[in-house]
Design a protein around this motif. Structure first.
Motif, short mmCIF file in Angstrom:
data_model
loop_
_atom_site.label_atom_id
_atom_site.label_comp_id
_atom_site.label_asym_id
_atom_site.label_seq_id
_atom_site.Cartn_x
_atom_site.Cartn_y
_atom_site.Cartn_z
N ASP A 15 -26.06 -19.72 -3.90
CA ASP A 15 -27.74 -18.24 -3.87
C ASP A 15 -27.85 -18.47 -2.10
OD1 ASP A 15 -28.10 -19.30 -6.75
OD2 ASP A 15 -29.09 -21.01 -6.17
N ASP A 16 -28.17 -17.26 -2.12
CA ASP A 16 -29.00 -16.72 -0.93
C ASP A 16 -27.24 -15.97 -0.40
OD1 ASP A 16 -31.04 -16.35 -1.18
OD2 ASP A 16 -31.45 -18.52 -0.49
N TRP A 19 -26.32 -13.34 -4.28
CA TRP A 19 -26.91 -13.13 -4.87
C TRP A 19 -29.00 -14.00 -4.12
CZ3 TRP A 19 -23.91 -15.50 -8.76
CH2 TRP A 19 -23.98 -16.18 -8.76
N ASN A 21 -32.43 -15.39 -3.88
CA ASN A 21 -33.43 -17.33 -4.30
C ASN A 21 -34.28 -17.09 -3.74
OD1 ASN A 21 -32.49 -19.38 -6.30
ND2 ASN A 21 -32.49 -20.13 -4.18
N GLU A 22 -34.15 -17.82 -2.35
CA GLU A 22 -35.41 -17.39 -1.45
C GLU A 22 -36.22 -17.08 -2.46
OE1 GLU A 22 -37.70 -20.89 1.04
OE2 GLU A 22 -35.84 -21.18 -0.68
N VAL A 103 -30.89 -11.37 -11.84
CA VAL A 103 -29.72 -11.63 -10.58
C VAL A 103 -29.92 -10.16 -9.58
CG1 VAL A 103 -27.74 -12.20 -10.05
CG2 VAL A 103 -28.58 -14.05 -11.92
N THR A 126 -21.17 -24.46 -5.34
CA THR A 126 -23.02 -23.74 -5.62
C THR A 126 -23.79 -25.26 -5.98
OG1 THR A 126 -24.51 -22.72 -6.59
CG2 THR A 126 -22.89 -23.60 -8.35
N GLN A 133 -27.79 -22.31 -12.91
CA GLN A 133 -26.68 -21.77 -12.14
C GLN A 133 -25.80 -21.12 -13.33
OE1 GLN A 133 -28.51 -21.81 -9.68
NE2 GLN A 133 -26.38 -22.24 -8.55
N LYS A 136 -26.87 -17.54 -13.75
CA LYS A 136 -27.29 -16.66 -12.46
C LYS A 136 -25.28 -15.77 -12.87
CE LYS A 136 -29.83 -19.23 -10.27
NZ LYS A 136 -30.33 -19.81 -8.54
#
Length: 240
Positions: A15-16, A19, A21-22, A103, A126, A133, A136
Motif C-alpha cells: 500500500d502506497d 499501489w 491506498n491512503e 487497484v 504487507t 490485501q 489488491k
C-alpha cells in the motif's frame, strides 16, 4: 572484519509503495467529516477519529474493515449516540466502496519488479485485512513476480527477522522497501536489513517517524524507478 553477506532477498511493501491506498482513506474521511459536521468541528472530528482508530488497532488490526468500524464508533461517540441510522448506513457504504475500488498501480512499480525478479528473491510484505490485501494483490497483476507473499498483522523487528529468516538468507542479506519509515524502514534496519524509504505524497499520521540518517543501511530514493540502480550500487559495493 568479515565482508557483509551478499544481498539475496528484497521485500516490498504494498500500500502506497506499489499501489495507491491512503488517498482512498482520506477521501472517505472527508465524507465522514461531512456526515458528522452537525456534531463537531472538522478538526475535532479528525482528532476523535484518529484516537478511535489507534484504540481499535489493538482489536481489529489495520485495514478497511478496522477503519470503517472506527468511523462508526467515532460517529456514535461524537453524537452521544444520536447519530441517525442513515449516517451509519452511509459510513458502511463508504467502507464497501473503498473495498471495491480498483487497484491503481504507482509509477515504475511493474518495471522495477520485473527488473529485479530472477536476480533476487522478491517478497511482498504487507499489513492489513487479509481479504482486502489478497484482492489488491490479485487485481494488481504483480503477484506473480514475488516468490512469497506475507500478509501480517503488524510490522516490527521480529516480523522482518522471521520473514527474512524463512524466505532468504536472514535479515543481513535482505532489503526492505516501502513508504513508511515507521513500519517498513526502521524495524527492518533494527533487524539488520537494508531499509529503503520511498516517500509517498500522502502518509497516515500513524506511520510518521524521523528518517534514520545516521544508519549505514538506510537509503532514500525519489521513486521506485531508482531502486534497480540502488540495488546494483549496493551489490557492487559488497563485491557481488
Amino acid at each position: 572484519m568479515p565482508a557483509p553477506p551478499r544481498l539475496t532477498t528484497i521485500g516490498f511493501d504494498a500500500d502506497d509503495t506499489l499501489w495507491q491506498n491512503e488517498q482512498f482513506y482520506q477521501a472517505t474521511q472527508a465524507r465522514f467529516l461531512e456526515l458528522l459536521k452537525d456534531h463537531a468541528a472538522p478538526d475535532d472530528l479528525q482528532d476523535r477519529l484518529l484516537q478511535v482508530m489507534l484504540r481499535n488497532i489493538k482489536t481489529y488490526g489495520f485495514g478497511i474493515k478496522s477503519f470503517t468500524l472506527s468511523m462508526v464508533d467515532a460517529a456514535i461517540e461524537v453524537s452521544d449516540g444520536r447519530a441517525p441510522a442513515s449516517v451509519i448506513k452511509d459510513i458502511l457504504a463508504a467502507g464497501r466502496e473503498m473495498a471495491a475500488h480498483p487497484v491503481e498501480i504507482l509509477p515504475h512499480a511493474g518495471e522495477t519488479l520485473q527488473a529485479l525478479a530472477g536476480q533476487y528473491r522478491l517478497v511482498l510484505i504487507t499489513k492489513g485485512d487479509l481479504v482486502d490485501q489478497e484482492r489488491k494483490i490479485a487485481q494488481s497483476g504483480l503477484g506473480g513476480l514475488f516468490e512469497a507473499v506475507e500478509i501480517v498483522s503488524d510490522k516490527n523487528r521480529a516480523t522482518y527477522e522471521r520473514i527474512f529468516g524463512r524466505h532468504g538468507g536472514g535479515p543481513a542479506a535482505s532489503m526492505m522497501i516501502g513508504n513508511s519509515l515507521k513500519s517498513d524502514v526502521l524495524p527492518a534496519i533494527a533487524a539488520g536489513s537494508w531499509g529503503v524509504y520511498v516517500p509517498h505524497d500522502l502518509t497516515w499520521a500513524y506511520e510518521h517517524a524521523e528518517a534514520p540518517e545516521d544508519e549505514a543501511r538506510f537509503r532514500q530514493v525519489a521513486d521506485l524507478g531508482d531502486i534497480p540502480g540502488l540495488v546494483a550500487e549496493i551489490a557492487r559495493a559488497s563485491g557481488t
